[in-house]
Design a protein around this motif. Structure first.
Motif, short mmCIF file in Angstrom:
data_model
loop_
_atom_site.label_atom_id
_atom_site.label_comp_id
_atom_site.label_asym_id
_atom_site.label_seq_id
_atom_site.Cartn_x
_atom_site.Cartn_y
_atom_site.Cartn_z
N TRP A 1 12.46 -0.80 -1.23
CA TRP A 1 11.49 -1.61 -1.99
C TRP A 1 11.35 -1.12 -3.42
O TRP A 1 11.35 -1.92 -4.36
CB TRP A 1 10.14 -1.58 -1.28
CG TRP A 1 9.06 -2.31 -2.00
CD1 TRP A 1 8.89 -3.65 -2.10
CD2 TRP A 1 7.97 -1.72 -2.72
NE1 TRP A 1 7.78 -3.95 -2.85
CE2 TRP A 1 7.19 -2.78 -3.23
CE3 TRP A 1 7.58 -0.41 -2.97
CZ2 TRP A 1 6.04 -2.56 -4.00
CZ3 TRP A 1 6.44 -0.17 -3.72
CH2 TRP A 1 5.68 -1.25 -4.23
N LEU A 2 11.27 0.21 -3.61
CA LEU A 2 11.16 0.75 -4.96
C LEU A 2 12.41 0.41 -5.78
O LEU A 2 12.32 0.10 -6.97
CB LEU A 2 10.97 2.27 -4.91
CG LEU A 2 9.60 2.76 -4.45
CD1 LEU A 2 9.61 4.27 -4.29
CD2 LEU A 2 8.52 2.36 -5.46
N THR B 1 5.76 4.33 -11.01
CA THR B 1 5.95 4.74 -9.61
C THR B 1 7.39 5.16 -9.42
O THR B 1 8.31 4.48 -9.88
CB THR B 1 5.64 3.60 -8.63
OG1 THR B 1 4.34 3.07 -8.90
CG2 THR B 1 5.67 4.09 -7.19
N ASP B 2 7.60 6.30 -8.74
CA ASP B 2 8.95 6.67 -8.34
C ASP B 2 8.90 7.27 -6.93
O ASP B 2 7.83 7.41 -6.33
CB ASP B 2 9.62 7.61 -9.35
CG ASP B 2 9.04 9.01 -9.37
OD1 ASP B 2 8.08 9.28 -8.60
OD2 ASP B 2 9.51 9.84 -10.16
N LEU B 3 10.07 7.58 -6.39
CA LEU B 3 10.19 8.06 -5.02
C LEU B 3 10.19 9.58 -5.00
O LEU B 3 10.93 10.23 -5.75
CB LEU B 3 11.48 7.54 -4.39
CG LEU B 3 11.78 7.98 -2.96
CD1 LEU B 3 10.74 7.40 -1.99
CD2 LEU B 3 13.19 7.56 -2.55
N SER B 4 9.37 10.16 -4.13
CA SER B 4 9.41 11.61 -3.93
C SER B 4 10.73 11.98 -3.26
O SER B 4 11.00 11.50 -2.15
CB SER B 4 8.23 12.05 -3.06
OG SER B 4 8.25 13.44 -2.88
N THR C 1 0.86 -1.19 0.00
CA THR C 1 0.00 0.00 0.00
C THR C 1 0.88 1.23 0.00
O THR C 1 1.69 1.43 0.93
CB THR C 1 -0.92 0.03 1.24
OG1 THR C 1 -1.77 -1.11 1.23
CG2 THR C 1 -1.78 1.28 1.24
N ILE C 2 0.75 2.03 -1.04
CA ILE C 2 1.58 3.21 -1.23
C ILE C 2 0.73 4.46 -1.02
O ILE C 2 -0.38 4.57 -1.52
CB ILE C 2 2.17 3.25 -2.65
CG1 ILE C 2 3.07 2.05 -2.90
CG2 ILE C 2 2.94 4.55 -2.89
CD1 ILE C 2 3.50 1.93 -4.35
N ARG D 1 4.00 9.44 -7.54
CA ARG D 1 5.22 9.83 -6.83
C ARG D 1 5.03 9.44 -5.37
O ARG D 1 4.28 10.08 -4.62
CB ARG D 1 5.48 11.31 -7.00
CG ARG D 1 6.76 11.80 -6.38
CD ARG D 1 7.42 12.86 -7.23
NE ARG D 1 8.08 12.30 -8.41
CZ ARG D 1 8.59 13.02 -9.41
NH1 ARG D 1 8.49 14.34 -9.38
NH2 ARG D 1 9.18 12.43 -10.43
N ALA D 2 5.65 8.36 -4.95
CA ALA D 2 5.40 7.76 -3.64
C ALA D 2 6.18 8.47 -2.54
O ALA D 2 7.35 8.79 -2.72
CB ALA D 2 5.78 6.29 -3.67
#
Length: 549
Positions: free
Chosen positions: A353-354, A362-365, A281-282, A326-327
């Motif tokens: 995890w990403l 999906t990418d990381l903020s 869950t993102i 953007r997670a």
């Protein structure tokens, strides 16, 4: 009195009570007042009627057998079409218009109870549904007709959201609203099991729904005085992205995309749904990217708007405006609930995890490195992209706490932009504003072939007080120069015109608008009765702002 007479009176009473609830909700501006009305209604209304009313208020009803176009055809067949058009132009609401001008035919028409109405319409075919509604309109009074039409079309427009209804249910049953939110997507209308639990007659419902919604953690706006009690070393800073807050869930093959209020928006984003092939869950920001660039280059919010509030999405739109997430938080992973962990640990696990799974879309903020509040203020004043609307500050040791806990998460938005514009057009509002011209189109000056002219740059319908609404409405009525259906054009020359100070969050290019520009979140900041229309801003001012964003 016979049981048959009692039953007939109850079902009519049932619809009248629902109509009265809607009417009072419209006329009650205070949130606490609305909460009491909903709470009192569910406390004094039996099953299943109260459950169907809750479904209507939360947007959980989907009556496919009757559409607005059918209702318009129905009333125009029963009365003068010109009368309907003129009445709708004045009233501004289809349900209210039909309920007032409907010429009932006397007869032995019977009105079923609220629950029966919903059940019969949901099982009816499209041709049958409108016939049922026609008979019920004949049997009801104006108030009941209005409530019926609101129920059928789903367009309540009464200032009540799903969260408010859930909060009222929690107060009614003396429960935590977060418990209800976590259960909600495993419940089905008319919610008899839920009410049994709330009234202490049954066990708490067990939600076995996969991919559940988890109530979000929210931030407080930060003020200058707040910084005095905060230490920079205790916080992680991130950019606040100009998108839509979402929760993406993959759970044993089930996939869901939720808005921050728990609305399931999965169908509108099939490109995102295809990418949720994981068990996690993102929490993140829904954005669209420019497909002509490498990587996820955030596109303007106006491009994202083209994807919002759609039941179906064309292949052309999916290609032109692809979506991604953007997670910035990881709430669950492989069945493990991570919300009790400190934010710094959740963020570290999200990044790992990403990097390991590399899910599509999906990418990381990214974090924002800083040492002092003054240094962070400098970064806030000069963000790297126009899609940034400020900063988020999150305590490193904060668990993920649903609701808006004080002191854990802060949002530090950029100061809004301000311009002076001239009122050009006005349109009637809806609901309690249907008697006022409350939707305003405004423009700025531009040099054209025939001299200075106003060009529309935005539309706003909030930011003013009730007293100011009356003042603007009077100005519109007194200074109308042309009518275009429900829209009035008002006097707007360099010598005569009403200047509005407009606050907005950003600008984008927009070929759909005559000015070539579109504002982000425009609202009326104040009325400039003191300022001549000739002194309002020019299009060059906005062009300069856009160039510097």
């Amino acid at each position: 009195m016979s049981n048959g007479t009692n039953s007939a009176r109850y079902v009519l009473y049932s619809m009248n009570r629902f109509a009265a609830l809607l009417d009072r909700l419209v006329l009650t501006p205070q949130r606490n007042g609305k909460l009491r009305l909903v709470q009192d209604y569910v406390a004094t209304t039996p099953d299943p009627d109260r459950g169907w009313a809750v479904a209507a208020l939360t947007g959980a009803l989907d009556i496919k057998s009757v559409k607005p176009a059918m209702l318009r055809d129905l009333v125009k067949a029963r009365t003068d079409p010109v009368l309907y058009d003129l009445s709708y132009d004045y009233v501004g609401d289809m349900a209210e218009t039909i309920s007032l001008i409907w010429p009932a035919r006397p007869g032995a028409n019977a009105v079923p109870g609220l629950g029966d109405i919903v059940e019969r319409l949901t099982s009816a075919g499209r041709g049958e549904g409108v016939g049922l509604v026609e008979g019920w309109l004949d049997a009801l009074d104006a108030s009941g007709r209005w409530a019926l039409l609101k129920l059928v079309t789903g367009g309540l427009r009464i200032g009540v959201g799903a969260r408010l209804v859930k909060t009222a249910l929690a107060a009614f049953g003396e429960k935590d609203v977060l418990e209800i939110e976590e259960l909600w997507y495993g419940l089905k209308a008319p919610y008899t099991d839920l009410f049994a639990w709330l009234e202490g007659r049954g066990e708490k419902p067990v939600s076995d729904a996969l991919a559940p919604f988890r109530p979000p953690m929210l931030a407080h706006p930060i003020d200058d005085k707040d910084f005095k009690n905060l230490k920079p070393a205790d916080f992680i800073a991130e950019w606040k992205w100009d998108g839509v807050r979402v929760q993406a869930v993959g759970d044993k093959g089930a996939r869901r995309l939720y808005s921050r209020t728990g609305e399931d928006i999965s169908k509108a984003f099939p490109d995102i749904m295809d990418a949720l092939d994981f068990d996690a869950t993102i929490d993140g920001e829904l954005l669209v990217y420019d497909p002509s660039t490498e990587g996820y280059t955030v596109a303007p919010f106006s491009d994202l708007q083209k994807r919002l509030n759609r039941k179906t999405v064309s292949k052309k739109l999916l290609t032109a405006h692809p979506a991604f997430i953007r997670a910035y938080d990881l709430l669950a992973l492989n069945g493990e609930d991570l919300r009790a962990l400190p934010f710094s640990e959740r963020r570290a696990r999200l990044a790992h995890w990403l990097g390991a799974v590399a899910p599509a879309r999906t990418d990381l903020s990214p974090g924002v490195a800083f040492e002092t509040w003054d240094g962070l203020a400098d970064l806030r004043a000069d963000p790297p992209l126009a899609a940034v609307e400020g900063l988020m500050l999150k305590r490193k040791d904060a668990a993920y706490v649903p609701g808006r806990p004080k002191g854990l998460w802060w949002k530090w938005k950029r100061d809004p932009f301000l311009i002076d514009a001239v009122l050009m057009y006005a349109q009637r509002g809806h609901g309690k504003r249907s008697s006022y011209y409350s939707d305003y189109t405004f423009g700025v000056w531009r040099e054209e072939e025939n001299g200075e002219a106003l060009v529309p740059v935005g539309k706003a319908y909030f930011g003013f007080t009730d007293e100011e609404l009356k003042q603007i409405d009077k100005f519109v009525r007194t200074n109308t120069t042309n009518r275009y259906g429900p829209v009035r054009e008002v006097r707007a020359t360099p010598e005569d015109g009403l200047v509005l100070e407009i606050a907005f969050e950003g600008l984008n290019r927009s070929p759909r608008h005559k000015s070539g520009l579109a504002m982000r979140f425009p609202r009326i900041s104040r009325l400039r009765w003191d300022k001549p229309a000739r002194d309002a801003d020019r299009i060059e001012t906005l062009e300069t702002l856009l160039a510097n964003m």
